[in-house]
Design an enzyme around this catalytic site. Structure first.
Site, mmCIF file in Angstrom:
data_model
loop_
_atom_site.group_PDB
_atom_site.id
_atom_site.type_symbol
_atom_site.label_atom_id
_atom_site.label_comp_id
_atom_site.label_asym_id
_atom_site.label_seq_id
_atom_site.Cartn_x
_atom_site.Cartn_y
_atom_site.Cartn_z
ATOM 1 N N MET A 149 0.843 -1.190 0.000
ATOM 2 C CA MET A 149 0.000 0.000 0.000
ATOM 3 C C MET A 149 0.878 1.240 0.000
ATOM 4 O O MET A 149 1.086 1.857 1.040
ATOM 5 C CB MET A 149 -0.894 -0.012 1.233
ATOM 6 N N ASP A 150 1.373 1.594 -1.141
ATOM 7 C CA ASP A 150 2.347 2.665 -1.248
ATOM 8 C C ASP A 150 1.709 3.894 -1.863
ATOM 9 O O ASP A 150 0.918 3.799 -2.779
ATOM 10 C CB ASP A 150 3.476 2.166 -2.163
ATOM 11 N N GLY A 151 2.068 5.070 -1.381
ATOM 12 C CA GLY A 151 1.612 6.273 -2.056
ATOM 13 C C GLY A 151 0.687 7.147 -1.241
ATOM 14 O O GLY A 151 0.169 8.130 -1.747
#
Lengths: 376, 334
Positions: free
Chosen positions: A47-49
């Site tokens: 879950m990047d960003g």
């Protein structure tokens, strides 16, 4: 000015009840349709960003994480409705502890709040819920967060329909190290030899010695185990020398006491120490399956699909052991809070398409082989 | 999709008029969006509190509606997959054209100077480059091996021209490890074609095998760098970790170490010494990202590059990978 007005109109339109109902029906239809094909059994998400999204939209970083949590809820809904059995998410890395204290505390608070909210909806979870498992190094987490985690895990442990693995705090190298440590610890436990008669020799000798040497503390017991680890009687001297040079503090105290007792203990020790090596499980039986069973993800189907958002094309210490073979790794450009069915659908469809092609190819080659065999 | 007021209420746990949200109200907000309960559990437990019919009454069988729904799903499914096949073919055609255009624009002409010019503008270069290659076993008369060796030579030449000191080549079956002297000779010949007299020195090795570096490498004059190539196979992946575990288990059984001594640093030191260190950039020449057994331990922070729908080893993929690497930011958790 007019473009701002237009986006307002669009927003109003998409949030009006008829449009909402229509979109909901469309989503249900698409997910129901995709269930007919091969569906990945185990999907992992990085879950990047969140922070980049917050920066782009000029909101607080913590708000970005909140929106990220909602994106997670949406994607979990999509996954479980499509028939995915296990979803693994990368919530927090051990490296993330390097972030500012404010952010780390905020993330821990969010985890605690969400988990305690979850714990209040007991029967809802029983009906639809997945069983939650928390993977990672528990020692690095504060005790109040640990309490919330344990409560949520205990509450949902009865569900067997689906599993949600939350990696918190997790590093893949740490997981591999723990698995190796666990395997080595398992293989260092001596077998208990099968008893022909209901009397154990060690118990008898221990009784005799404890009566003989009633003034000695518990030292004799670890003495017995270190003398059991000798591979043969004549190697006893070598092993005591090597054992005394190891930096291990627990064995050093027992080594100093070893020598006065060695002459007494040798005769009754003769039998077990000769076959001491066969008392241990053979290390040659360790395979990669053994290690896989000691990983945090033991018992789950192999990883089929790994999705990483925000355009970063690295694995960043996530599921290194599990994804090294057939996993399809997909890197997406969108940021995690924007991630929804519309971005995930192409990924799923492509995965299904590839699996169908692979199955067709296999079927063709099997048929060709059969024909070849028949001709011969 | 959830209504706007409900979203903000759920978010902040507070209703619009300021009251905190109770558990029951939260459940009520969620209820319309929950899936239909599966049949077995709804028959087993019948919760009595709520008024909604669909979730409390045992599910009434509606065969006609289910059948129609099923048919609709089948229709949509076939429609999606047909559209997708068309889309994928179009995409492949598009990518093939772009590929050809790039290949013509960036052809290396076997001149190291051109390659050096191409990489001059990059802010950083990988110190350790890694590549995954496929061995096509179905090629007739061993042409699969020949193609593989050709690819290896080309990649080695490009890396040497760009100034990358370490190159590791992963190929699942490890067939190249049986042909190290021949591979070395082919690479040597390729270097001659590219560089002429001032070839960089080359050493070719595989883990657990002695290094192969013939004494005939020239040492006089300018040595334009050294390239060391490492050949990897599937054995150097998980199996090396398994071997390390076996050794550690034996040592622990003899009492030489205790399980608590095993730390990531110890394993890292052992693995990097016996196999290889961490690569900076991994280039895949296949159409999608699949690791095919690549050593899992070292790939922790490696930038992975691939071109969608690409099927062959080409210089433009190599160059694009280097450009992408120069732009990537390493945040290391912060």
């Amino acid at each position: 000015m007019s473009s701002a007005h237009l986006t307002q109109v669009r927003k109003w339109f998409f949030q009006s009840p008829p449009a909402e109902w229509a979109i909901q029906q469309l989503r249900e239809l698409l997910i129901g349709a995709l269930r007919l094909g091969p569906v990945p059994q185990h999907v992992a998400f990085v879950m990047d960003g969140n922070r980049r999204y917050a920066r782009n939209h000029q909101i607080e970083t913590v708000e970005g994480h909140n929106l990220g949590f909602e994106a997670l809820a949406r994607i979990l809904e999509v996954c479980y409705k499509s028939g995915v059995k296990v979803v693994t998410i990368y919530a927090f890395s051990i490296e993330n502890f390097k972030r500012s204290r404010y952010e780390v505390d905020a993330l821990m608070d969010m985890a605690k709040v969400k988990l305690s909210q979850l714990a209040q909806h007991g029967d809802l979870l029983d009906r639809y819920g997945a069983s939650i498992r928390i993977l990672g190094q528990r020692e690095l987490v504060k005790p109040d967060v640990l309490d919330a985690i344990d409560r949520a895990v205990a509450l949902t442990s009865g569900n067997d329909r689906a599993i949600l693995n939350v990696c918190f705090p997790y590093t893949s190298r740490d997981e591999i190290t723990t698995a190796i440590r666990g395997t080595v610890a398992d293989y260092s436990k001596p077998f208990k030899p099968a008893l022909k008669r209901p009397f154990s020799e060690t118990h008898i000798t221990r009784n005799i010695r404890s009566r003989q040497l009633s003034i000695v503390s518990e030292e004799p017991l670890p003495l017995r185990s270190t003398s059991d680890t000798a591979s043969s009687v004549d190697a006893d001297a070598d092993d005591s020398a090597s054992a005394s040079t190891t930096p291990n503090p627990s064995s050093s105290t027992s080594v100093t006491n070893k020598n006065p007792f060695e002459d007494n203990s040798n005769p009754p020790d003769f039998e077990p120490s000769k076959s001491a090596v066969s008392n241990y499980p053979d290390p040659e039986t360790i395979t990669s399956e053994t290690l896989s069973e000691h990983m945090f993800t033991a018992g789950t189907p192999p990883l089929d699909l790994l999705v990483r958002t925000s355009g970063v094309e690295r694995l960043s210490d996530f599921m290194l052991w599990q994804c090294h073979q057939d996993t399809s790794i997909v890197f997406l450009e969108c940021l995690w809070p924007e991630f929804d069915l519309w971005q995930f659908l192409p990924v799923l469809v492509e995965w299904q398409w590839q699996r169908k092609k692979a199955r067709e190819r296999e079927a063709i080659s099997v048929k060709a082989q059969k024909r070849g065999v028949k001709l011969q | 999709m959830v209504g706007l007021r409900e979203v903000s209420a759920f978010h902040h746990d507070v209703l619009p008029d300021g009251r905190p949200l109770t558990v029951q109200e939260r459940e009520d907000i969620l209820r319309p969006y929950l899936p239909r309960p599966p049949r077995t559990s709804s028959l087993a437990k019948a919760p009595a509190s709520t008024a909604r019919r669909t979730s409390t009454k045992p599910h009434r069988r509606k065969p006609m509606r289910d059948f129609l729904k099923n048919q609709l799903h089948v229709l949509v499914y076939t429609a999606i997959h047909t559209l997708f096949s068309i889309y994928v073919r179009l995409r492949r055609a598009c990518h093939a054209i772009i590929d050809r255009v790039f290949a013509i624009l960036y052809y290396h002409h076997r001149t190291p100077e051109l390659i050096k010019k191409d990489v001059k503008g990059l802010s950083r270069l990988p110190q350790h480059l890694s590549v995954i290659l496929d061995f096509n076993e179905d090629g007739h008369n061993g042409s699969g091996l020949e193609d593989l060796v050709n690819d290896v030579c080309e990649i080695a030449a490009w890396s040497a021209s760009a100034g990358i000191p370490i190159l590791s080549i992963y190929e699942r079956t490890g067939v190249l490890k049986n042909y190290i002297p021949q591979t070395h000779r082919s690479i040597f010949r390729t270097f001659q074609a590219y560089f002429g007299r001032h070839k960089p020195t080359l050493s070719l090795r595989a883990p657990h095998l002695p290094s192969f570096s013939p004494p005939s490498s020239p040492s006089a004059g300018s040595t334009p760098g050294h390239l060391s190539i490492l050949l990897l196979s599937a054995d150097d992946g998980r199996n090396t970790l398994v071997d390390l575990t076996k050794t550690l288990a034996e040592m622990s059984q003899r009492g030489k170490i205790s399980p608590a001594d095993i730390s990531p640093e110890l394993i890292d030191a052992e693995i990097s010494e016996s196999v290889m260190g961490e690569p900076d950039l991994l280039i895949l020449f296949g159409p999608d990202v699949e690791l095919k057994g690549y050593p899992p331990w070292q790939i922790r922070l490696t930038e992975i590059f691939h071109v969608q729908d690409n099927t062959s080893v080409g210089y433009q993929v190599f160059l694009r990978a280097l450009h992408r690497f120069a732009k990537a930011q390493m945040r290391l958790g912060r």
